[in-house]
Design a protein around this motif. Sequence first.
Motif, short mmCIF file in Angstrom:
data_model
loop_
_atom_site.label_atom_id
_atom_site.label_comp_id
_atom_site.label_asym_id
_atom_site.label_seq_id
_atom_site.Cartn_x
_atom_site.Cartn_y
_atom_site.Cartn_z
N UNK A 215 3.76 -42.76 32.25
CA UNK A 215 4.13 -43.21 30.91
C UNK A 215 4.67 -42.06 30.07
N UNK A 216 3.97 -40.93 30.13
CA UNK A 216 4.37 -39.77 29.32
C UNK A 216 5.76 -39.27 29.72
N UNK A 217 6.11 -39.42 30.99
CA UNK A 217 7.41 -38.94 31.47
C UNK A 217 8.44 -40.08 31.54
N UNK A 218 8.07 -41.21 30.90
CA UNK A 218 8.99 -42.35 30.81
C UNK A 218 9.44 -42.85 32.18
N UNK A 219 8.47 -42.90 33.10
CA UNK A 219 8.72 -43.43 34.44
C UNK A 219 7.90 -44.71 34.61
N UNK A 220 8.54 -45.76 35.04
CA UNK A 220 7.85 -47.03 35.23
C UNK A 220 7.14 -47.04 36.58
N UNK A 221 5.86 -47.44 36.57
CA UNK A 221 5.14 -47.59 37.83
C UNK A 221 5.85 -48.61 38.71
N UNK A 222 5.89 -48.33 40.01
CA UNK A 222 6.53 -49.24 40.95
C UNK A 222 5.53 -50.27 41.43
N UNK A 223 5.74 -51.55 41.14
CA UNK A 223 4.77 -52.57 41.58
C UNK A 223 4.86 -52.79 43.09
#
Length: 229
Positions: A215-223
């Motif tokens: 979140x802090x690095x503006x990366x979306x978790x991959x579901x």
Amino acid sequence: MWGIRPRDTRCRPPATPSQPPKTLPEGHGISSDAREEVPSMLTGDRIIRMGLYTRTGDEGQTGLASSRRVAKYDPRIATYGTVDELNAFVGLLRAEDLDEDLDQKLGEIQNMLFEIGANLASEGEEASLNRIRPGIAKLEDWIDACEEQLEPLRNFVLPGGHRTAALLHVLRTVCRRAEREVWSLGSHEKVPVEIGIWLNRLSDLFFAWARDANRRHKITDTPWERTPE
């Protein structure tokens, strides 16, 4: 200290027959076979002299804190060896460029992992439980504070994303393995349940921190997506 071999006794007289050397438990970066207590010539106190080898474990045995000799593949040795492995991976993460607050918390975790390793090596010693018990509540507080910053989890997510998140997922899985080994050992030997509980909360914390790192690095978790048949 690291450069002194156990057989180098200059300025350090050997223990008297009435006070035989004691081996210390294996783990935390140095073999128990290379640690023994010897009297200090200057103060009269007992000090710990560390060397890299003594050959006393060359037949596949090592010593617990009780001085009992066991096989190096003994489940208790394996369990606190996994705790030591986890601590090493925490140290690897701390080598990254982390914010000060996270680094400080990881340092606290490393110190507690040493407490746990010492407890497991002592075969029932409960002195450290006064520090482990409140440590459980502290981990839960850290989890709650982190989750306040995260979107509700609606799917399983794949480990990865930012490098910090990926390393935290590695810590999570090693921590889960340490927890499993603690519960397994406790099924037939004396192990405080607080250790298993603390490790359980720690793995949950690593998961929450991994999501927060993305979140802090503006990366979306991959579901996770089920593989089509």
